[in-house]
Design a protein around this motif. Structure first.
Motif, PDB file in Angstrom:
ATOM      1  N   VAL A   1       0.832  -1.202   0.000  1.00 20.44           N
ATOM      2  CA  VAL A   1       0.000   0.000   0.000  1.00 20.44           C
ATOM      3  C   VAL A   1       0.871   1.258   0.000  1.00 20.44           C
ATOM      4  CG1 VAL A   1      -1.679   1.329   1.334  1.00 20.44           C
ATOM      5  CG2 VAL A   1      -1.948  -1.140   1.102  1.00 20.44           C
ATOM      6  N   GLY A   2       1.918   1.271   0.817  1.00 19.35           N
ATOM      7  CA  GLY A   2       2.772   2.449   0.913  1.00 19.35           C
ATOM      8  C   GLY A   2       3.505   2.755  -0.380  1.00 19.35           C
ATOM      9  N   VAL A   3       4.149   1.744  -0.952  1.00 23.99           N
ATOM     10  CA  VAL A   3       4.929   1.971  -2.184  1.00 23.99           C
ATOM     11  C   VAL A   3       4.005   2.292  -3.353  1.00 23.99           C
ATOM     12  CG1 VAL A   3       6.505   0.920  -3.849  1.00 23.99           C
ATOM     13  CG2 VAL A   3       6.836   0.528  -1.404  1.00 23.99           C
ATOM     14  N   ALA A   4       2.928   1.520  -3.502  1.00 20.43           N
ATOM     15  CA  ALA A   4       1.995   1.773  -4.606  1.00 20.43           C
ATOM     16  C   ALA A   4       1.349   3.147  -4.481  1.00 20.43           C
ATOM     17  CB  ALA A   4       0.923   0.685  -4.655  1.00 20.43           C
ATOM     18  N   GLY A   5       1.015   3.553  -3.251  1.00 22.10           N
ATOM     19  CA  GLY A   5       0.431   4.868  -3.049  1.00 22.10           C
ATOM     20  C   GLY A   5       1.411   5.986  -3.372  1.00 22.10           C
ATOM     21  N   ALA A   6       2.674   5.815  -2.943  1.00 19.16           N
ATOM     22  CA  ALA A   6       3.687   6.842  -3.193  1.00 19.16           C
ATOM     23  C   ALA A   6       4.005   6.971  -4.681  1.00 19.16           C
ATOM     24  CB  ALA A   6       4.959   6.517  -2.409  1.00 19.16           C
ATOM     25  N   VAL A   7       4.271   5.835  -5.331  1.00 19.15           N
ATOM     26  CA  VAL A   7       4.596   5.879  -6.760  1.00 19.15           C
ATOM     27  C   VAL A   7       3.373   6.299  -7.577  1.00 19.15           C
ATOM     28  CG1 VAL A   7       5.435   4.548  -8.744  1.00 19.15           C
ATOM     29  CG2 VAL A   7       6.372   4.122  -6.465  1.00 19.15           C
ATOM     30  N   GLY A   8       2.199   5.806  -7.172  1.00 17.38           N
ATOM     31  CA  GLY A   8       0.980   6.212  -7.856  1.00 17.38           C
ATOM     32  C   GLY A   8       0.749   7.711  -7.745  1.00 17.38           C
ATOM     33  N   GLY A   9       1.088   8.293  -6.581  1.00 17.53           N
ATOM     34  CA  GLY A   9       0.971   9.735  -6.409  1.00 17.53           C
ATOM     35  C   GLY A   9       1.956  10.495  -7.281  1.00 17.53           C
ATOM     36  N   LEU A  10       3.185   9.985  -7.382  1.00 14.26           N
ATOM     37  CA  LEU A  10       4.198  10.640  -8.211  1.00 14.26           C
ATOM     38  C   LEU A  10       3.796  10.643  -9.678  1.00 14.26           C
ATOM     39  CD1 LEU A  10       7.502   9.251  -6.618  1.00 14.26           C
ATOM     40  CD2 LEU A  10       6.566  11.559  -6.426  1.00 14.26           C
ATOM     41  N   ILE A  11       3.041   9.634 -10.088  1.00 16.07           N
ATOM     42  CA  ILE A  11       2.560   9.582 -11.475  1.00 16.07           C
ATOM     43  C   ILE A  11       1.218  10.292 -11.613  1.00 16.07           C
ATOM     44  CG2 ILE A  11       1.829   8.050 -13.354  1.00 16.07           C
ATOM     45  CD1 ILE A  11       3.696   5.913 -12.159  1.00 16.07           C
ATOM     46  N   GLY A  12       0.327  10.050 -10.663  1.00 16.73           N
ATOM     47  CA  GLY A  12      -1.041  10.528 -10.778  1.00 16.73           C
ATOM     48  C   GLY A  12      -1.189  12.030 -10.608  1.00 16.73           C
ATOM     49  N   ILE A  13      -0.416  12.640  -9.705  1.00 15.42           N
ATOM     50  CA  ILE A  13      -0.559  14.086  -9.490  1.00 15.42           C
ATOM     51  C   ILE A  13      -0.150  14.882 -10.731  1.00 15.42           C
ATOM     52  CG2 ILE A  13       0.291  16.054  -8.155  1.00 15.42           C
ATOM     53  CD1 ILE A  13       0.342  14.233  -5.697  1.00 15.42           C
TER      54      ILE A  13
ATOM     55  N   LEU B   1      -5.488  11.381  -2.001  1.00 12.50           N
ATOM     56  CA  LEU B   1      -4.489  10.371  -1.640  1.00 12.50           C
ATOM     57  C   LEU B   1      -5.018   9.461  -0.536  1.00 12.50           C
ATOM     58  CD1 LEU B   1      -1.248  12.562  -1.665  1.00 12.50           C
ATOM     59  CD2 LEU B   1      -1.973  10.879  -3.369  1.00 12.50           C
ATOM     60  N   THR B   2      -5.791  10.019   0.387  1.00 17.60           N
ATOM     61  CA  THR B   2      -6.380   9.214   1.457  1.00 17.60           C
ATOM     62  C   THR B   2      -7.349   8.188   0.896  1.00 17.60           C
ATOM     63  OG1 THR B   2      -6.194  11.061   3.015  1.00 17.60           O
ATOM     64  CG2 THR B   2      -7.711   9.286   3.591  1.00 17.60           C
ATOM     65  N   VAL B   3      -8.232   8.631   0.012  1.00 11.10           N
ATOM     66  CA  VAL B   3      -9.188   7.722  -0.616  1.00 11.10           C
ATOM     67  C   VAL B   3      -8.449   6.634  -1.397  1.00 11.10           C
ATOM     68  CG1 VAL B   3     -11.008   7.541  -2.360  1.00 11.10           C
ATOM     69  CG2 VAL B   3     -11.026   9.429  -0.730  1.00 11.10           C
ATOM     70  N   THR B   4      -7.371   7.019  -2.068  1.00  8.29           N
ATOM     71  CA  THR B   4      -6.597   6.047  -2.846  1.00  8.29           C
ATOM     72  C   THR B   4      -5.958   5.000  -1.951  1.00  8.29           C
ATOM     73  OG1 THR B   4      -6.118   7.747  -4.505  1.00  8.29           O
ATOM     74  CG2 THR B   4      -4.738   5.777  -4.515  1.00  8.29           C
ATOM     75  N   LEU B   5      -5.382   5.428  -0.829  1.00  7.92           N
ATOM     76  CA  LEU B   5      -4.760   4.474   0.094  1.00  7.92           C
ATOM     77  C   LEU B   5      -5.790   3.491   0.639  1.00  7.92           C
ATOM     78  CD1 LEU B   5      -2.289   6.748   2.096  1.00  7.92           C
ATOM     79  CD2 LEU B   5      -1.726   5.024   0.374  1.00  7.92           C
ATOM     80  N   VAL B   6      -6.973   4.001   0.958  1.00 13.07           N
ATOM     81  CA  VAL B   6      -8.037   3.120   1.443  1.00 13.07           C
ATOM     82  C   VAL B   6      -8.405   2.092   0.372  1.00 13.07           C
ATOM     83  CG1 VAL B   6     -10.469   3.036   2.100  1.00 13.07           C
ATOM     84  CG2 VAL B   6      -8.969   4.767   3.102  1.00 13.07           C
ATOM     85  N   SER B   7      -8.512   2.540  -0.875  1.00 14.66           N
ATOM     86  CA  SER B   7      -8.828   1.622  -1.967  1.00 14.66           C
ATOM     87  C   SER B   7      -7.716   0.602  -2.168  1.00 14.66           C
ATOM     88  CB  SER B   7      -9.052   2.407  -3.267  1.00 14.66           C
ATOM     89  OG  SER B   7     -10.139   3.293  -3.148  1.00 14.66           O
TER      90      SER B   7
ATOM     91  N   GLN C   1      -9.706   2.391   8.867  1.00 14.49           N
ATOM     92  CA  GLN C   1     -10.210   3.446   9.736  1.00 14.49           C
ATOM     93  C   GLN C   1      -9.089   4.395  10.157  1.00 14.49           C
ATOM     94  OE1 GLN C   1     -13.303   4.198  10.631  1.00 14.49           O
ATOM     95  NE2 GLN C   1     -14.207   2.527   9.482  1.00 14.49           N
ATOM     96  N   LEU C   2      -7.927   3.837  10.463  1.00 12.08           N
ATOM     97  CA  LEU C   2      -6.786   4.660  10.874  1.00 12.08           C
ATOM     98  C   LEU C   2      -6.335   5.566   9.737  1.00 12.08           C
ATOM     99  CD1 LEU C   2      -4.579   5.377  12.928  1.00 12.08           C
ATOM    100  CD2 LEU C   2      -3.249   3.449  12.037  1.00 12.08           C
ATOM    101  N   VAL C   3      -6.189   4.995   8.538  1.00 13.20           N
ATOM    102  CA  VAL C   3      -5.755   5.792   7.386  1.00 13.20           C
ATOM    103  C   VAL C   3      -6.756   6.909   7.095  1.00 13.20           C
ATOM    104  CG1 VAL C   3      -5.349   5.735   4.894  1.00 13.20           C
ATOM    105  CG2 VAL C   3      -4.413   3.934   6.346  1.00 13.20           C
ATOM    106  N   GLN C   4      -8.054   6.566   7.118  1.00 12.02           N
ATOM    107  CA  GLN C   4      -9.083   7.560   6.822  1.00 12.02           C
ATOM    108  C   GLN C   4      -9.113   8.658   7.885  1.00 12.02           C
ATOM    109  OE1 GLN C   4     -11.325   7.338   3.915  1.00 12.02           O
ATOM    110  NE2 GLN C   4     -11.277   9.470   4.546  1.00 12.02           N
TER     111      GLN C   4
END
Length: 217
Positions: free
Chosen positions: A20-32, A150-156, A201-204
């Motif tokens: 979740v952490g790596v995919a969220g970070a790399v996804g953010g670097l591409i997605g933003i 980014l929060t919604v993405t991490l939850v997904s 719940q914690l992430v959200q």
């Protein structure tokens, strides 16, 4: 639950965090940046480019509309090319990132659309370049929305990472399937579900708190 199973549970939880952490970070670097490109090349954007905007939109929509379990299988050759294997935690990060990037892009585009156009026009009137407008006007003003995205993405991604366990992706999903389902250990399945719910719940909660803080700066 045996000590061996508890140790396996802990390692599976760490694998889920890694995915979740790596995919969220790399996804953010591409997605933003992709979301910014979608916004500025729109017909009402600073650099209207209908053809480029349409191509980017088609690619983003195509990936977003593909069910994740199908995406997992469809990108196996690409996953093998990058990770050297289609099984395991590292391999699962590839499709997770591919799923996250366009999701973030659309949410970022939406957040940027909410920025008051008057601010952009004022910056243009003062002679600001397009890059300066993006960096000093659009992104700061849209920051709460981007953090929410980014929060919604991490939850997904938590749910997607559990789904990746169906094809040997590792993590809590893999543990739940192999032990909770295949070996008929309902207590393992229950614990996996409870931990995933608590993690979401914690992430959200953390994301919502950060959004509120940024909104009241």
């Amino acid at each position: 639950m045996s000590p061996e199973l508890l140790a396996l549970f802990w390692s599976s939880f760490l694998e889920t965090l890694l995915m979740v952490g790596v995919a969220g970070a790399v996804g953010g670097l591409i997605g933003i940046p992709l979301g910014i490109a979608l916004h500025v090349t729109d017909a009402q954007g600073m650099l209207p480019h209908p053809w480029l905007n349409r191509v980017l939109g088609i690619v983003v929509n195509a990936v977003r509309s593909t069910p994740f379990i199908i995406l997992l299988v469809a990108v196996i050759p690409f996953t093998r090319l990058l990770a050297g294997s289609s099984i395991g935690t590292t391999a699962a990060i590839v499709p997770l990132t591919i799923a996250a990037a366009p999701f973030i892009a659309r949410l970022v585009e939406t957040a940027l659309r909410e920025v008051d156009r008057g601010l952009v026009e004022a910056a243009q009137a003062m002679g600001a370049t397009h890059v300066q407008i993006v960096r000093k006007v659009l992104l700061p003003e849209a920051l709460p929305g981007i953090v929410a995205a980014l929060t919604v993405t991490l939850v997904s991604l938590v749910g997607y990472s559990a789904m990746a366990g169906a094809i040997g992706g590792g993590g809590l999903g893999d543990l739940g399937i192999r032990y909770g389902y295949q070996r008929f250990l309902p207590e393992v399945m229950l614990l996996v579900v409870l931990v995933l719910i608590g993690f979401v719940q914690l992430v959200q909660s953390l994301g919502d708190r950060l959004v509120r803080r940024l909104s009241h700066r």
